[in-house]
Design a protein around this motif. Sequence first.
Motif, PDB file in Angstrom:
ATOM      1  N   ASP A  94      10.176 -72.895 -56.792  1.00 44.14           N
ATOM      2  CA  ASP A  94      11.264 -71.980 -56.962  1.00 44.14           C
ATOM      3  C   ASP A  94      12.033 -71.550 -55.758  1.00 44.14           C
ATOM      4  O   ASP A  94      12.905 -71.642 -55.848  1.00 44.14           O
ATOM      5  CB  ASP A  94      10.781 -70.443 -57.590  1.00 44.14           C
ATOM      6  CG  ASP A  94      10.204 -70.410 -58.995  1.00 44.14           C
ATOM      7  OD1 ASP A  94      10.705 -71.216 -59.237  1.00 44.14           O
ATOM      8  OD2 ASP A  94      10.303 -69.664 -58.688  1.00 44.14           O
ATOM      9  N   ASN A 151      14.099 -74.739 -54.974  1.00 43.84           N
ATOM     10  CA  ASN A 151      14.717 -75.190 -55.928  1.00 43.84           C
ATOM     11  C   ASN A 151      16.125 -74.451 -54.896  1.00 43.84           C
ATOM     12  O   ASN A 151      17.377 -75.117 -55.714  1.00 43.84           O
ATOM     13  CB  ASN A 151      14.697 -74.790 -57.440  1.00 43.84           C
ATOM     14  CG  ASN A 151      13.566 -75.675 -57.909  1.00 43.84           C
ATOM     15  OD1 ASN A 151      13.778 -76.840 -57.795  1.00 43.84           O
ATOM     16  ND2 ASN A 151      12.956 -75.969 -59.126  1.00 43.84           N
ATOM     17  N   LEU A 152      15.522 -73.169 -54.956  1.00 46.93           N
ATOM     18  CA  LEU A 152      16.983 -72.355 -53.882  1.00 46.93           C
ATOM     19  C   LEU A 152      17.149 -73.309 -53.111  1.00 46.93           C
ATOM     20  O   LEU A 152      18.467 -73.670 -52.859  1.00 46.93           O
ATOM     21  CB  LEU A 152      16.521 -71.223 -53.498  1.00 46.93           C
ATOM     22  CG  LEU A 152      17.634 -70.500 -52.537  1.00 46.93           C
ATOM     23  CD1 LEU A 152      19.290 -69.602 -53.137  1.00 46.93           C
ATOM     24  CD2 LEU A 152      16.646 -69.671 -52.060  1.00 46.93           C
ATOM     25  N   ILE A 196      16.744 -76.609 -52.609  1.00 43.53           N
ATOM     26  CA  ILE A 196      17.909 -78.247 -53.083  1.00 43.53           C
ATOM     27  C   ILE A 196      20.067 -77.621 -53.818  1.00 43.53           C
ATOM     28  O   ILE A 196      20.252 -78.114 -53.396  1.00 43.53           O
ATOM     29  CB  ILE A 196      16.980 -78.579 -54.244  1.00 43.53           C
ATOM     30  CG1 ILE A 196      15.746 -78.930 -54.109  1.00 43.53           C
ATOM     31  CG2 ILE A 196      18.050 -79.173 -55.377  1.00 43.53           C
ATOM     32  CD1 ILE A 196      15.041 -79.210 -55.364  1.00 43.53           C
ATOM     33  N   ARG A 197      19.010 -76.639 -54.472  1.00 42.61           N
ATOM     34  CA  ARG A 197      20.968 -76.032 -54.947  1.00 42.61           C
ATOM     35  C   ARG A 197      21.692 -75.989 -53.591  1.00 42.61           C
ATOM     36  O   ARG A 197      23.323 -75.713 -53.337  1.00 42.61           O
ATOM     37  CB  ARG A 197      20.821 -74.878 -55.261  1.00 42.61           C
ATOM     38  CG  ARG A 197      20.444 -74.693 -57.042  1.00 42.61           C
ATOM     39  CD  ARG A 197      20.897 -73.261 -57.712  1.00 42.61           C
ATOM     40  NE  ARG A 197      19.814 -72.278 -57.223  1.00 42.61           N
ATOM     41  CZ  ARG A 197      18.660 -72.068 -57.642  1.00 42.61           C
ATOM     42  NH1 ARG A 197      18.075 -73.338 -57.848  1.00 42.61           N
ATOM     43  NH2 ARG A 197      18.240 -70.815 -57.195  1.00 42.61           N
ATOM     44  N   LYS A 198      21.170 -75.570 -52.091  1.00 43.86           N
ATOM     45  CA  LYS A 198      21.801 -75.511 -51.079  1.00 43.86           C
ATOM     46  C   LYS A 198      22.523 -76.750 -50.663  1.00 43.86           C
ATOM     47  O   LYS A 198      23.195 -76.777 -49.557  1.00 43.86           O
ATOM     48  CB  LYS A 198      21.327 -73.998 -50.404  1.00 43.86           C
ATOM     49  CG  LYS A 198      21.336 -72.741 -50.823  1.00 43.86           C
ATOM     50  CD  LYS A 198      20.350 -72.041 -49.625  1.00 43.86           C
ATOM     51  CE  LYS A 198      20.989 -70.574 -49.766  1.00 43.86           C
ATOM     52  NZ  LYS A 198      20.787 -69.318 -49.174  1.00 43.86           N
ATOM     53  N   GLY A 199      21.971 -77.726 -50.746  1.00 44.60           N
ATOM     54  CA  GLY A 199      21.799 -78.814 -50.158  1.00 44.60           C
ATOM     55  C   GLY A 199      21.238 -79.187 -49.052  1.00 44.60           C
ATOM     56  O   GLY A 199      21.426 -79.986 -48.412  1.00 44.60           O
ATOM     57  N   ARG A 248      15.942 -82.412 -51.533  1.00 46.61           N
ATOM     58  CA  ARG A 248      16.334 -83.151 -52.485  1.00 46.61           C
ATOM     59  C   ARG A 248      14.763 -83.396 -52.189  1.00 46.61           C
ATOM     60  O   ARG A 248      13.521 -83.254 -52.068  1.00 46.61           O
ATOM     61  CB  ARG A 248      16.782 -83.934 -52.087  1.00 46.61           C
ATOM     62  CG  ARG A 248      16.362 -85.581 -51.266  1.00 46.61           C
ATOM     63  CD  ARG A 248      17.140 -86.756 -51.665  1.00 46.61           C
ATOM     64  NE  ARG A 248      16.410 -87.504 -50.790  1.00 46.61           N
ATOM     65  CZ  ARG A 248      17.797 -87.982 -49.494  1.00 46.61           C
ATOM     66  NH1 ARG A 248      19.488 -87.815 -50.061  1.00 46.61           N
ATOM     67  NH2 ARG A 248      17.520 -88.863 -48.499  1.00 46.61           N
ATOM     68  N   LYS A 249      14.150 -83.591 -53.835  1.00 51.43           N
ATOM     69  CA  LYS A 249      13.365 -83.385 -54.353  1.00 51.43           C
ATOM     70  C   LYS A 249      13.432 -85.289 -55.302  1.00 51.43           C
ATOM     71  O   LYS A 249      14.242 -85.894 -54.744  1.00 51.43           O
ATOM     72  CB  LYS A 249      12.518 -83.240 -56.295  1.00 51.43           C
ATOM     73  CG  LYS A 249      11.787 -83.221 -56.414  1.00 51.43           C
ATOM     74  CD  LYS A 249      11.802 -82.327 -58.166  1.00 51.43           C
ATOM     75  CE  LYS A 249      10.619 -83.249 -58.463  1.00 51.43           C
ATOM     76  NZ  LYS A 249       9.967 -82.594 -59.617  1.00 51.43           N
ATOM     77  N   TYR A 292       9.090 -83.917 -51.947  1.00 56.80           N
ATOM     78  CA  TYR A 292      10.411 -82.816 -51.406  1.00 56.80           C
ATOM     79  C   TYR A 292      10.893 -83.581 -50.132  1.00 56.80           C
ATOM     80  O   TYR A 292       9.706 -83.974 -49.018  1.00 56.80           O
ATOM     81  CB  TYR A 292      10.163 -81.484 -51.444  1.00 56.80           C
ATOM     82  CG  TYR A 292      10.037 -81.356 -52.717  1.00 56.80           C
ATOM     83  CD1 TYR A 292      10.865 -80.830 -53.228  1.00 56.80           C
ATOM     84  CD2 TYR A 292       8.870 -80.527 -53.197  1.00 56.80           C
ATOM     85  CE1 TYR A 292      11.185 -79.967 -54.900  1.00 56.80           C
ATOM     86  CE2 TYR A 292       9.054 -80.715 -54.460  1.00 56.80           C
ATOM     87  CZ  TYR A 292      10.006 -79.923 -55.541  1.00 56.80           C
ATOM     88  OH  TYR A 292       9.591 -79.896 -56.423  1.00 56.80           O
TER      89      TYR A 292
END
Length: 75
Positions: free
Chosen positions: A34, A37-38, A40-43, A46-47, A67
């Motif tokens: 989780d 993923n936060l 990742i959303r913030k850039g 990356r996975k 990651y």
Amino acid sequence: MILQQLQIYLRTHHQASLEELAHQFKTDADALRDMLNLLIRKGRVRKLASKQCGGCHSCAPDSLELYEWVNSGSR
């Protein structure tokens, strides 16, 4: 607090498996996922495509989930 530590760890190590992160932070893999993923959303993270092993099916799935830190800016 752990989110900041997670960012520092990835910034320092550049790449890590979910299993490695769970061991490092003594935290459940789903909770870390989780947070990742936060990021990742913030850039910031990356996975990566799942690492492939020899097909023996004895590898833990979390050890194949990788990651990578991608943000060269602050935090």
